[in-house]
Design an enzyme around this catalytic site. Structure first.
Site, PDB file in Angstrom:
ATOM      1  N   ARG A  13       0.843  -1.209   0.000  1.00 15.97           N
ATOM      2  CA  ARG A  13       0.000   0.000   0.000  1.00 15.97           C
ATOM      3  C   ARG A  13       0.877   1.257   0.000  1.00 15.97           C
ATOM      4  NH1 ARG A  13      -0.479   1.324   5.819  1.00 15.97           N
ATOM      5  NH2 ARG A  13       0.216  -0.486   6.994  1.00 15.97           N
ATOM      6  N   ASP A  37       8.902 -10.217   5.063  1.00 16.54           N
ATOM      7  CA  ASP A  37       8.852  -9.481   6.331  1.00 16.54           C
ATOM      8  C   ASP A  37      10.291  -9.126   6.662  1.00 16.54           C
ATOM      9  OD1 ASP A  37       8.930  -8.698   9.011  1.00 16.54           O
ATOM     10  OD2 ASP A  37       7.332 -10.068   9.598  1.00 16.54           O
ATOM     11  N   TYR A  58      10.512   6.635  16.451  1.00 17.24           N
ATOM     12  CA  TYR A  58      10.604   6.637  14.976  1.00 17.24           C
ATOM     13  C   TYR A  58      11.753   7.540  14.531  1.00 17.24           C
ATOM     14  CZ  TYR A  58       8.987   7.661  10.158  1.00 17.24           C
ATOM     15  OH  TYR A  58       8.900   7.853   8.801  1.00 17.24           O
ATOM     16  N   LYS A  95      14.816   6.483  12.211  1.00 14.68           N
ATOM     17  CA  LYS A  95      15.074   7.102  10.906  1.00 14.68           C
ATOM     18  C   LYS A  95      16.443   7.779  10.882  1.00 14.68           C
ATOM     19  CE  LYS A  95      11.861   6.349   8.025  1.00 14.68           C
ATOM     20  NZ  LYS A  95      12.010   5.148   7.159  1.00 14.68           N
ATOM     21  N   GLY A 128       8.950  14.922   4.148  1.00  8.94           N
ATOM     22  CA  GLY A 128       8.089  15.074   5.319  1.00  8.94           C
ATOM     23  C   GLY A 128       6.703  14.497   5.104  1.00  8.94           C
TER      24      GLY A 128
HETATM   25  N1  LIG Z   1       3.947   8.966   5.035  1.00  7.55           N
HETATM   26  C1  LIG Z   1       4.834   9.858   5.478  1.00  7.55           C
HETATM   27  O1  LIG Z   1       4.451  10.984   5.858  1.00  7.55           O
HETATM   28  C2  LIG Z   1       6.288   9.533   5.489  1.00  7.55           C
HETATM   29  C3  LIG Z   1       7.200  10.595   5.630  1.00  7.55           C
HETATM   30  C4  LIG Z   1       8.561  10.317   5.643  1.00  7.55           C
HETATM   31  C5  LIG Z   1       8.986   9.001   5.508  1.00  7.55           C
HETATM   32  N2  LIG Z   1       8.082   8.001   5.370  1.00  7.55           N
HETATM   33  C6  LIG Z   1       8.591   6.630   5.213  1.00  7.55           C
HETATM   34  O2  LIG Z   1       8.073   6.098   4.019  1.00  7.55           O
HETATM   35  C7  LIG Z   1       7.976   4.675   4.115  1.00  7.55           C
HETATM   36  C8  LIG Z   1       6.568   4.238   3.733  1.00  7.55           C
HETATM   37  O3  LIG Z   1       5.679   4.944   4.552  1.00  7.55           O
HETATM   38  P1  LIG Z   1       4.096   4.948   4.351  1.00  7.55           P
HETATM   39  O4  LIG Z   1       3.588   6.222   4.907  1.00  7.55           O
HETATM   40  O5  LIG Z   1       3.732   4.527   2.972  1.00  7.55           O
HETATM   41  O6  LIG Z   1       3.748   3.839   5.429  1.00  7.55           O
HETATM   42  P2  LIG Z   1       2.568   2.833   5.534  1.00  7.55           P
HETATM   43  O7  LIG Z   1       1.379   3.335   4.830  1.00  7.55           O
HETATM   44  O8  LIG Z   1       2.458   2.545   6.997  1.00  7.55           O
HETATM   45  O9  LIG Z   1       3.174   1.592   4.804  1.00  7.55           O
HETATM   46  C9  LIG Z   1       4.267   0.958   5.340  1.00  7.55           C
HETATM   47  C10 LIG Z   1       4.434  -0.339   4.615  1.00  7.55           C
HETATM   48  O10 LIG Z   1       5.501  -1.019   5.263  1.00  7.55           O
HETATM   49  C11 LIG Z   1       5.066  -2.324   5.507  1.00  7.55           C
HETATM   50  N3  LIG Z   1       5.736  -2.942   6.637  1.00  7.55           N
HETATM   51  C12 LIG Z   1       5.724  -2.597   7.946  1.00  7.55           C
HETATM   52  N4  LIG Z   1       6.485  -3.439   8.659  1.00  7.55           N
HETATM   53  C13 LIG Z   1       6.992  -4.334   7.776  1.00  7.55           C
HETATM   54  C14 LIG Z   1       7.838  -5.451   7.884  1.00  7.55           C
HETATM   55  N5  LIG Z   1       8.315  -5.869   9.078  1.00  7.55           N
HETATM   56  N6  LIG Z   1       8.185  -6.133   6.756  1.00  7.55           N
HETATM   57  C15 LIG Z   1       7.704  -5.754   5.556  1.00  7.55           C
HETATM   58  N7  LIG Z   1       6.863  -4.720   5.383  1.00  7.55           N
HETATM   59  C16 LIG Z   1       6.526  -4.018   6.485  1.00  7.55           C
HETATM   60  C17 LIG Z   1       3.567  -2.223   5.739  1.00  7.55           C
HETATM   61  O11 LIG Z   1       2.998  -3.466   5.536  1.00  7.55           O
HETATM   62  P3  LIG Z   1       1.627  -3.959   6.255  1.00  7.55           P
HETATM   63  O12 LIG Z   1       0.547  -3.561   5.290  1.00  7.55           O
HETATM   64  O13 LIG Z   1       1.816  -5.440   6.392  1.00  7.55           O
HETATM   65  O14 LIG Z   1       1.541  -3.243   7.571  1.00  7.55           O
HETATM   66  C18 LIG Z   1       3.203  -1.203   4.684  1.00  7.55           C
HETATM   67  O15 LIG Z   1       3.015  -1.819   3.436  1.00  7.55           O
HETATM   68  C19 LIG Z   1       8.349   4.326   5.556  1.00  7.55           C
HETATM   69  O16 LIG Z   1       9.688   3.915   5.603  1.00  7.55           O
HETATM   70  C20 LIG Z   1       8.170   5.630   6.292  1.00  7.55           C
HETATM   71  O17 LIG Z   1       8.999   5.706   7.445  1.00  7.55           O
HETATM   72  C21 LIG Z   1       6.741   8.229   5.352  1.00  7.55           C
END
Ligand SMILES: NC(=O)c1ccc[n+]([C@@H]2O[C@H](COP(=O)([O-])OP(=O)(O)OC[C@H]3O[C@@H](n4cnc5c(N)ncnc54)[C@H](OP(=O)(O)O)[C@@H]3O)[C@@H](O)[C@H]2O)c1
Length: 247
Positions: A15, A54, A142, A146, A173
């Site tokens: 996702r 995973d 977190y 990071k 961000g």
């Molecule tokens: N959204 C933001 O504002 C933002 C900003 C800066 C950085 N980021 C970074 O961007 C990346 C993606 O973020 P997102 O917002 O798209 O997050 P998200 O919607 O929570 O998606 C995270 C994904 O990581 C997967 N995941 C979690 N633990 C895992 C594991 N142990 N093994 C494999 N997959 C795992 C989740 O799978 P499940 O569906 O199984 O839970 C999900 O598909 C992350 O690294 C986050 O720190 C996000």
């Protein structure tokens, strides 16, 4: 690195940003994209090869590396936003946060480094955050994870230079993913962030892939990322949603 014809593997591709990475890579002409997830049955990326992965499970990481020996671009996107503090937060949750972002990313890199070497060097893209550079009460575990992932990115870049692997960090961000929307709603006591505060994930992923194609080692993909990086020149400061005055 040329993405047309590449074979990519994306972690957490079920996702949000991970799914966008898989979709945009295919749209850019990647020959193959492994869209990996803890629950592969939930992955819906037409044209992708779905694989279970995973990042916190060593057996799962080893199996993925064995199954995807043709990878030349690794996108370490998987992550959790645990929403806990350091001093009074649940210690198991803090450990899981570090396990996922730091040890998970490292485990996948260690498993795929020989694969990348065998396929001409290739590239690794690590998905970092503004919280690699700044703290935020309510999500400090977190931020620690990071921040360590940023240092990990820089170290691995040096270690893999000899095999010709480009190692890139992506800094940005708040972005409109499910996790961020849930986090913001909770943090704001049921409210929502004002319009324009959240990035569109499509833009972040496009900027990231442009950066990899251009051979960049660090991509500051939005105004938050640029301000957070610039803020390192001064005293430490917490993350705020008004990043304009970065100096
Ligand atoms: N959204 C933001 O504002 C933002 C900003 C800066 C950085 N980021 C970074 O961007 C990346 C993606 O973020 P997102 O917002 O798209 O997050 P998200 O919607 O929570 O998606 C995270 C994904 O990581 C997967 N995941 C979690 N633990 C895992 C594991 N142990 N093994 C494999 N997959 C795992 C989740 O799978 P499940 O569906 O199984 O839970 C999900 O598909 C992350 O690294 C986050 O720190 C996000």
């Amino acid at each position: 690195m040329r993405l047309h014809g590449a074979t990519a593997l994306v972690t957490g591709a079920g996702r949000d940003l991970g799914r966008h990475f898989a979709e945009q890579l295919l749209r850019r002409g990647a020959a193959k994209v492994y869209a990996t997830a803890r629950r592969p049955e939930l992955v819906d990326v037409p044209g992708a090869e779905v694989l279970a992965l995973d990042v916190t499970d060593p057996a799962s990481v080893a199996a993925a590396a064995a199954a995807a020996g043709d990878v030349d671009l690794l996108v370490n996107n998987a992550g959790i936003s645990s929403g806990v503090n350091l001093v009074d937060g649940d210690l198991d949750t803090i450990r899981l946060t570090l396990d996922t972002h730091v040890y998970g990313t490292l485990a996948v890199i260690r498993a795929f480094a020989p694969v990348l070497a065998g396929n001409g060097g290739g590239a690794i893209l690590n998905v970092l955050s503004v919280l690699s550079f700044q703290s935020l009460v309510g999500n400090n575990a977190y931020a620690v994870a990071k921040s360590a992932q940023w240092s990990l990115t820089n170290g691995v870049r040096l270690e893999l230079a000899a095999q010709g692997t480009l190692v890139t960090g992506l800094v940005f961000g708040p972005t409109a993913t499910r996790t961020m929307k849930e986090y913001a709603t909770e943090a704001l006591g049921g409210g929502a962030l004002p319009d324009g505060m959240l990035n569109d994930p499509v833009d972040i992923v496009r900027t990231a892939l442009d950066g990899v194609e251009a051979g960049k080692i660090e991509i500051l993909a939005d105004r938050y990322g640029a301000a957070a990086k610039a803020s390192l020149a001064g005293d430490p400061r917490p993350f705020t949603l008004e990043p304009a005055s970065a100096a």
